[in-house]
Design a protein around this motif. Structure first.
Motif, PDB file in Angstrom:
ATOM      1  N   ALA A 273     -12.475   5.724  -1.539  1.00  0.00           N
ATOM      2  CA  ALA A 273     -11.107   6.207  -1.746  1.00  0.00           C
ATOM      3  C   ALA A 273     -10.261   5.073  -2.277  1.00  0.00           C
ATOM      4  CB  ALA A 273     -10.521   6.734  -0.438  1.00  0.00           C
ATOM      5  N   TRP A 274      -9.153   5.452  -2.918  1.00  0.00           N
ATOM      6  CA  TRP A 274      -8.204   4.430  -3.347  1.00  0.00           C
ATOM      7  C   TRP A 274      -6.793   4.953  -3.196  1.00  0.00           C
ATOM      8  CZ3 TRP A 274     -10.941   7.170  -7.091  1.00  0.00           C
ATOM      9  CH2 TRP A 274     -10.189   7.827  -8.067  1.00  0.00           C
ATOM     10  N   ALA A 275      -5.861   4.017  -3.065  1.00  0.00           N
ATOM     11  CA  ALA A 275      -4.437   4.338  -2.955  1.00  0.00           C
ATOM     12  C   ALA A 275      -3.680   3.304  -3.776  1.00  0.00           C
ATOM     13  CB  ALA A 275      -3.984   4.310  -1.503  1.00  0.00           C
ATOM     14  N   ILE A 276      -3.306   3.679  -4.988  1.00  0.00           N
ATOM     15  CA  ILE A 276      -2.571   2.777  -5.876  1.00  0.00           C
ATOM     16  C   ILE A 276      -1.078   3.028  -5.703  1.00  0.00           C
ATOM     17  CG2 ILE A 276      -2.139   2.093  -8.258  1.00  0.00           C
ATOM     18  CD1 ILE A 276      -4.979   2.938  -8.967  1.00  0.00           C
TER      19      ILE A 276
ATOM     20  N   GLY B 256     -14.063  -0.867 -10.030  1.00  0.00           N
ATOM     21  CA  GLY B 256     -15.149  -1.814  -9.850  1.00  0.00           C
ATOM     22  C   GLY B 256     -15.471  -2.115  -8.401  1.00  0.00           C
ATOM     23  N   ARG B 257     -14.521  -1.901  -7.517  1.00  0.00           N
ATOM     24  CA  ARG B 257     -14.749  -2.162  -6.088  1.00  0.00           C
ATOM     25  C   ARG B 257     -15.326  -0.959  -5.354  1.00  0.00           C
ATOM     26  NH1 ARG B 257     -12.825  -6.284  -8.187  1.00  0.00           N
ATOM     27  NH2 ARG B 257     -11.922  -7.999  -6.965  1.00  0.00           N
ATOM     28  N   LEU B 258     -15.325   0.202  -5.974  1.00  0.00           N
ATOM     29  CA  LEU B 258     -15.717   1.419  -5.270  1.00  0.00           C
ATOM     30  C   LEU B 258     -17.227   1.640  -5.215  1.00  0.00           C
ATOM     31  CD1 LEU B 258     -12.954   3.788  -6.663  1.00  0.00           C
ATOM     32  CD2 LEU B 258     -13.163   2.979  -4.298  1.00  0.00           C
ATOM     33  N   ALA B 259     -17.979   0.907  -6.021  1.00  0.00           N
ATOM     34  CA  ALA B 259     -19.433   1.083  -6.065  1.00  0.00           C
ATOM     35  C   ALA B 259     -19.776   2.553  -6.263  1.00  0.00           C
ATOM     36  CB  ALA B 259     -20.078   0.537  -4.789  1.00  0.00           C
ATOM     37  N   ALA B 260     -19.000   3.207  -7.110  1.00  0.00           N
ATOM     38  CA  ALA B 260     -19.203   4.631  -7.336  1.00  0.00           C
ATOM     39  C   ALA B 260     -20.363   4.857  -8.299  1.00  0.00           C
ATOM     40  CB  ALA B 260     -17.934   5.261  -7.885  1.00  0.00           C
TER      41      ALA B 260
ATOM     42  N   GLY C  52     -17.996   3.590   3.934  1.00  0.00           N
ATOM     43  CA  GLY C  52     -17.252   3.933   2.731  1.00  0.00           C
ATOM     44  C   GLY C  52     -16.158   2.927   2.434  1.00  0.00           C
ATOM     45  N   THR C  53     -15.836   2.777   1.163  1.00  0.00           N
ATOM     46  CA  THR C  53     -14.877   1.763   0.713  1.00  0.00           C
ATOM     47  C   THR C  53     -13.513   2.372   0.423  1.00  0.00           C
ATOM     48  OG1 THR C  53     -16.642   0.441  -0.296  1.00  0.00           O
ATOM     49  CG2 THR C  53     -14.397   0.023  -1.062  1.00  0.00           C
ATOM     50  N   LEU C  54     -12.465   1.662   0.834  1.00  0.00           N
ATOM     51  CA  LEU C  54     -11.093   2.008   0.476  1.00  0.00           C
ATOM     52  C   LEU C  54     -10.481   0.831  -0.275  1.00  0.00           C
ATOM     53  CD1 LEU C  54      -8.403   3.618   0.610  1.00  0.00           C
ATOM     54  CD2 LEU C  54      -7.992   2.506   2.828  1.00  0.00           C
ATOM     55  N   VAL C  55      -9.872   1.113  -1.423  1.00  0.00           N
ATOM     56  CA  VAL C  55      -9.145   0.093  -2.176  1.00  0.00           C
ATOM     57  C   VAL C  55      -7.666   0.457  -2.150  1.00  0.00           C
ATOM     58  CG1 VAL C  55      -8.874  -1.122  -4.359  1.00  0.00           C
ATOM     59  CG2 VAL C  55     -11.129  -0.249  -3.692  1.00  0.00           C
ATOM     60  N   VAL C  56      -6.840  -0.484  -1.710  1.00  0.00           N
ATOM     61  CA  VAL C  56      -5.392  -0.295  -1.652  1.00  0.00           C
ATOM     62  C   VAL C  56      -4.742  -1.336  -2.550  1.00  0.00           C
ATOM     63  CG1 VAL C  56      -3.323  -0.397  -0.199  1.00  0.00           C
ATOM     64  CG2 VAL C  56      -5.435   0.612   0.699  1.00  0.00           C
ATOM     65  N   THR C  57      -3.880  -0.899  -3.443  1.00  0.00           N
ATOM     66  CA  THR C  57      -3.066  -1.843  -4.208  1.00  0.00           C
ATOM     67  C   THR C  57      -1.616  -1.433  -4.021  1.00  0.00           C
ATOM     68  OG1 THR C  57      -2.859  -0.711  -6.361  1.00  0.00           O
ATOM     69  CG2 THR C  57      -4.926  -1.874  -5.924  1.00  0.00           C
TER      70      THR C  57
ATOM     71  N   VAL D  42      -6.401  -4.916  -1.987  1.00  0.00           N
ATOM     72  CA  VAL D  42      -7.136  -4.927  -0.720  1.00  0.00           C
ATOM     73  C   VAL D  42      -8.372  -4.047  -0.822  1.00  0.00           C
ATOM     74  CG1 VAL D  42      -6.990  -4.489   1.761  1.00  0.00           C
ATOM     75  CG2 VAL D  42      -4.950  -5.201   0.495  1.00  0.00           C
ATOM     76  N   VAL D  43      -9.478  -4.558  -0.342  1.00  0.00           N
ATOM     77  CA  VAL D  43     -10.713  -3.783  -0.257  1.00  0.00           C
ATOM     78  C   VAL D  43     -11.135  -3.764   1.205  1.00  0.00           C
ATOM     79  CG1 VAL D  43     -13.100  -3.524  -1.054  1.00  0.00           C
ATOM     80  CG2 VAL D  43     -11.390  -4.587  -2.555  1.00  0.00           C
ATOM     81  N   ALA D  44     -11.362  -2.564   1.740  1.00  0.00           N
ATOM     82  CA  ALA D  44     -11.736  -2.422   3.137  1.00  0.00           C
ATOM     83  C   ALA D  44     -12.904  -1.444   3.245  1.00  0.00           C
ATOM     84  CB  ALA D  44     -10.553  -1.928   3.957  1.00  0.00           C
ATOM     85  N   ARG D  45     -13.560  -1.487   4.397  1.00  0.00           N
ATOM     86  CA  ARG D  45     -14.735  -0.626   4.614  1.00  0.00           C
ATOM     87  C   ARG D  45     -14.603   0.073   5.952  1.00  0.00           C
ATOM     88  NH1 ARG D  45     -19.775  -4.091   4.139  1.00  0.00           N
ATOM     89  NH2 ARG D  45     -18.918  -5.046   6.019  1.00  0.00           N
ATOM     90  N   ARG D  46     -14.931   1.357   5.961  1.00  0.00           N
ATOM     91  CA  ARG D  46     -14.899   2.074   7.234  1.00  0.00           C
ATOM     92  C   ARG D  46     -16.020   1.575   8.136  1.00  0.00           C
ATOM     93  NH1 ARG D  46     -16.045   8.416   8.918  1.00  0.00           N
ATOM     94  NH2 ARG D  46     -15.883   7.965  11.157  1.00  0.00           N
TER      95      ARG D  46
END
Length: 280
Positions: free
Chosen positions: A142-145, A64-68, A169-174, A275-279
């Motif tokens: 991108a994501w890193a679970i 849901g955070r990736l706006a894909a 671009g969005t990166l989601v880290v959990t 965590v949600v971050a943006r380049r």
């Protein structure tokens, strides 16, 4: 900022193999949650989701955070056996590339993609998080679970991930989070957990924030959702209760520690970062 993500939206290798991988990948992949080897998310005590459903829920919160959208390219850093990548690809219509440093993971993930009829949109390959085999600005998101906990140089890995993201671009880290320093018996429990998980040390909030900033990533959201995932530790302990490895098993420490997962998860110092971050 809420502590409920669903309220806001509907070395050797630097990514060392998880102790759950390779020789015991099949055992864990089936005995735990059919390919979701990460925590589950529950809204609260009354939430009746099973572990399997709760792990899918965490994947959905990441998606849901990736706006894909169809045609967009996504990167899964630490893809495991592929279930999150396939679920997100199916839900968003995006193209997904997953990377892992486990040959067993990659083989199982490719089998899953073929079985799901998604091999044309989801690919998996062996790759180091600090040396990704992709050109700069290749991905929209991108994501890193639960990958960062295995990486000694998190700044290097996040910098490399940021390199592959397009600007904006969005990166989601959990990931499992150490909220504050531990002492005494709690410190020993955390040390044992790190050995069992194959983690040099659990990330702390300030460390993660600093690493993201140095990587050129702007933090949009930083939540500790630890209270929503705590049920996972007991559920995993129950799932592995019947696994009895021999002392010469290379993964003996993990399966031996599995009985202590509820004690680890109950520590007040243990949280979970979303965590949600943006380049930039």
């Amino acid at each position: 900022m809420t502590d409920n993500p669903s309220a806001q939206h509907g070395a050797p290798s630097s990514l060392d193999p998880d102790p759950l991988r390779d020789e015991h990948t099949g055992t864990v992949d089936g005995a735990a949650v059919d390919g979701n080897i990460h925590v589950g998310y529950w809204d609260g005590p009354a939430d009746g989701r099973s572990l399997d459903q709760a792990t899918d829920r965490l994947t959905d919160l990441v998606a849901g955070r990736l706006a894909a959208a169809p045609g967009r390219s996504l990167l899964d850093v630490g893809c495991g056996t592929g279930r999150p990548a396939l679920r997100i690809a199916r839900a968003t219509g995006g193209q997904v590339s997953g990377v892992s440093v486990s040959d067993e993971d990659i083989a199982l993930a490719r089998t899953r993609a073929d079985a799901a009829g998604l091999a044309d949109r989801v690919d998996f390959r062996y790759a180091d998080a600090c040396a990704l085999p992709f050109e700069s600005a290749s991905f929209d998101g991108a994501w890193a679970i639960e990958s960062m906990m295995h990486i000694p140089d998190r700044t290097a890995a996040l910098t490399e991930i940021a390199r592959t993201l397009r600007p904006g671009g969005t990166l989601v880290v959990t990931d499992v989070l150490l909220r504050s320093p531990v002492t005494g018996e709690a410190a020993e429990t955390v040390r044992r957990a790190c050995r069992a998980f194959g983690s040099p040390a659990l990330p702390e909030p300030a460390e993660l924030r600093t690493a993201l900033d140095r990587a050129g990533l702007e933090v949009l959201e930083f939540q500790d959702i630890g209270e929503h995932v705590r049920r996972t530790y007991q559920a995993f302990a129950d799932a592995f209760a019947d696994v009895t490895p021999s002392v010469d098993d290379p993964h003996y420490e993990f399966f031996d520690f599995a009985r202590s997962l509820p004690r680890f998860g109950a520590l007040a110092e243990i949280g979970y970062a979303f965590v949600v971050a943006r380049r930039r």
